[in-house]
Design an enzyme around this catalytic site. Structure first.
Site, PDB file in Angstrom:
ATOM      1  N   ILE A 127       0.839  -1.197   0.000  1.00  0.00           N
ATOM      2  CA  ILE A 127       0.000   0.000   0.000  1.00  0.00           C
ATOM      3  C   ILE A 127       0.875   1.247   0.000  1.00  0.00           C
ATOM      4  CG2 ILE A 127      -1.734   1.322   1.283  1.00  0.00           C
ATOM      5  CD1 ILE A 127      -2.884  -1.363   2.270  1.00  0.00           C
ATOM      6  N   CYS A 128       1.945   1.244   0.766  1.00  0.00           N
ATOM      7  CA  CYS A 128       2.849   2.409   0.803  1.00  0.00           C
ATOM      8  C   CYS A 128       3.469   2.651  -0.568  1.00  0.00           C
ATOM      9  CB  CYS A 128       3.935   2.216   1.862  1.00  0.00           C
ATOM     10  SG  CYS A 128       3.292   2.137   3.541  1.00  0.00           S
TER      11      CYS A 128
END
Length: 151
Positions: A47-48
């Protein structure tokens, strides 16, 4: 989490952290310009990666972009080099999570930052914020809209 999180309308807590090259970056150095301050849990995570890549590829209307995680400067350097991130990836490594705590986005149980984003105006006031759990991505389009709304 911090009992007194940084809120919209409040003065943004100033800080100084090292970027991926070991250069000290102080928030107050950006006075006079809008700042998009993005806390993220960990480098090299899915996600990052999606969020920071979207930031890399999206113009932010002249705002300064500062990203912060508890990863070390060395981890940030390896990740920035691999992904082509040229904006500051700031290390909140030691004292561990101190800046994330000041903004009320440090998860004490997991030892990392939540997905908190703060838009700070040229006077150092927090004008917009969103805080998501670590499992929920943010939408860069929301940052662009918020920047347009405060300009």
């Amino acid at each position: 989490m911090n009992a007194h999180p940084a809120e919209v309308g409040a003065q943004a807590p100033d800080f100084e952290l090292q970027d991926q090259h070991g250069t000290p970056v102080r928030l107050s150095q950006s006075r006079g310009a809008n700042v998009v301050l993005v806390f993220y849990p960990l480098a090299f995570s899915g996600i990052c990666y999606g969020e920071l890549s979207a930031l890399r590829d999206t113009p932010l209307d002249g705002a300064h972009l500062l990203t912060v995680s508890v990863d070390s400067m060395f981890t940030h350097r390896a990740w920035a080099d691999r992904e082509g991130y040229t904006f500051p990836l700031l290390s909140d490594f030691w004292p561990h999570g101190q800046v994330a705590r000041a903004y009320g986005v440090f998860d004490e149980a997991k030892g990392l930052a939540l997905r908190g984003t703060f838009i700070i105006d040229g006077e150092g006031l927090i004008r917009w914020k969103v805080v998501n759990p670590t499992s929920t991505a943010r939408d860069v389009a929301d940052y662009v809209k918020a920047l347009a709304d405060i300009s």
